[in-house]
Design an enzyme around this catalytic site. Structure first.
Site, short mmCIF file in Angstrom:
data_model
loop_
_atom_site.label_atom_id
_atom_site.label_comp_id
_atom_site.label_asym_id
_atom_site.label_seq_id
_atom_site.Cartn_x
_atom_site.Cartn_y
_atom_site.Cartn_z
NE ARG A 175 8.19 6.47 -13.15
CZ ARG A 175 9.24 5.70 -13.45
NH1 ARG A 175 9.99 5.18 -12.48
NH2 ARG A 175 9.57 5.48 -14.69
CB SER A 250 3.10 8.18 -18.01
OG SER A 250 4.22 7.95 -18.81
CD GLU A 346 2.98 7.67 -13.28
OE1 GLU A 346 2.85 6.86 -14.21
OE2 GLU A 346 4.04 8.25 -13.02
#
Ligand SMILES: Cc1cc2nc3c(=O)[nH]c(=O)nc-3n(C[C@H](O)[C@H](O)[C@H](O)COP(=O)(O)OP(=O)(O)OC[C@H]3O[C@@H](n4cnc5c(N)ncnc54)[C@H](O)[C@@H]3O)c2cc1C
Length: 350
Positions: A175, A250, A346
């Protein structure tokens, strides 16, 4: 409907560039948390020439966005928000597909399958646009977009210079990419070229409950279309639809801890899920810790934790960015108290 307050017409040598500019603009339609924050100025490019013109004159503060599915707005943004409306999906060789950065990622996946090009099925239904796919290195069900990215075309902010980056130059990680660090806020991405395959025989089925779901449907050798449908159905069953309940997927990253810390926790919680990273480190799912703290399905005011996936924070209706941040802080506090571990968002918090 957008109220377009102004169009800019700028001559670039022999070409004519026209990008969209809106002042005092609501970003409600540009973030999946459903936060009604504004920006002072909104610019949208629909061609490389537009992007070059914007890039040459862009002054701080500015924020580059896709569809805002990894974004939490806590304040009105006192500057310029730049968005790509650059469209187009085209085959540039048998298996290379070049896409405008403003295309919806999932439309690209569907297009590839419809055109007999494979490799992106496991990444079906990930929200967001093509430009962000190359920034975020999106991933799901054992696949990461970095394995498909051939090159990224961008315009340098400040100069308007055209650049083409190879996958290696983008320094992809989990990511993660160079666009999130050294290159942050340096480029407007205009196109991404993906390398697909015509080989329909290789499928990644051993992730999550893909295989068990296929078996339940009596499918042993799924076509790309069948695999895509299974991934879509699993995702829809597990994750809240941002159109129904605002969220950004998320919310927290899964922390990587020292082996000694992991062993200490494992003695206390033998059922704790964990993933080997290297000899010195182990990854612990943040969602499990949040669940252990009793947060799954609970709310703090209008902000809440999803009842099927504790890693997802949701807007239960009318939440502000500050409400979501208050919940985030409380969860971070509780995880720290119970496990002695710091978990970090995140999502980009502005
Ligand atoms: C329900 C849900 C499920 C999700 N599931 C997953 C998942 O399974 N896997 C996964 O990886 N992610 C997942 N996400 C997160 C999200 O889909 C990705 O991070 C996605 O890539 C964000 O795309 P976006 O267009 O909304 O980008 P944004 O959130 O708007 O921006 C993301 C980043 O890209 C930059 N950026 C965007 N466009 C450009 C451009 N044209 N030029 C330069 N920089 C740009 C922004 O500055 C920012 O840093 C999920 C989100 C939701 C809401």
């Amino acid at each position: 409907m957008l109220e377009i307050s102004k169009y800019r017409n700028i001559e670039i040598s022999k070409q004519c560039s026209m990008y969209k500019e809106v002042l005092d603009y609501s970003l409600l339609a540009h973030n999946t948390f459903g936060i009604d924050a504004k920006c002072s100025r909104f610019l949208e490019y629909a061609s490389v020439e537009d992007a070059q013109e914007i890039a040459k004159h862009l002054a701080s503060p500015y924020l580059l966005i896709g569809s805002g599915s990894n974004l939490l707005l806590t304040v009105d943004f006192p500057g310029t928000v730049v968005h790509s409306a650059l469209r187009g999906i085209e085959c540039v060789s048998d298996t290379l597909v070049r896409c405008g950065s403003g295309e919806v990622w999932d439309d690209v996946v569907a297009w590839c399958i419809d055109n007999g090009l494979y490799g992106a099925e496991n990444l079906s239904l990930i929200p967001g646009e093509v430009g962000a796919s190359a920034v975020q290195n999106i991933g799901a069900y054992g696949a990461e977009v970095k394995d498909l990215i051939k090159s990224v075309e961008a315009v340098e902010i400040g100069t308007g210079k055209l650049c083409v980056f190879s996958r290696e130059e983008c320094q992809y990680g989990y990511r993660d990419s160079r666009f999130k660090h050294e290159w942050k806020n340096r480029y407007l991405i205009t196109h991404v070229t993906y390398q697909l395959t015509t080989d329909d025989s290789e499928r990644r089925l051993d992730y999550g409950n893909i295989r068990s779901e296929l078996e339940r449907r009596g499918i042993t050798q799924p076509t790309a279309k069948q695999l895509r449908q299974v991934v879509i159905d699993i995702r829809e069953a597990k994750l809240p639809d941002p159109k129904v309940m605002g969220n950004a997927g998320s919310f927290f990253m899964n922390p990587v801890v020292e082996r000694s810390k992991y062993e200490q926790l494992l003695a206390e919680y033998p059922e704790m899920p964990h993933y080997y990273i290297d000899a010195d480190h182990e990854k612990i799912p943040a969602g499990w810790m949040i669940d252990q703290c009793g947060w799954k399905g609970r709310s703090l005011g209008p902000a809440g934790v999803h009842d099927r996936q504790a890693l997802v924070l949701v807007n239960r209706g009318g939440a502000t960015g500050a409400d979501i941040v208050a919940l985030c802080r409380q969860i971070q506090h509780d995880v720290r108290e119970k496990f002695g571990i710091e978990i970090h968002p995140e999502v980009n918090i502005i």
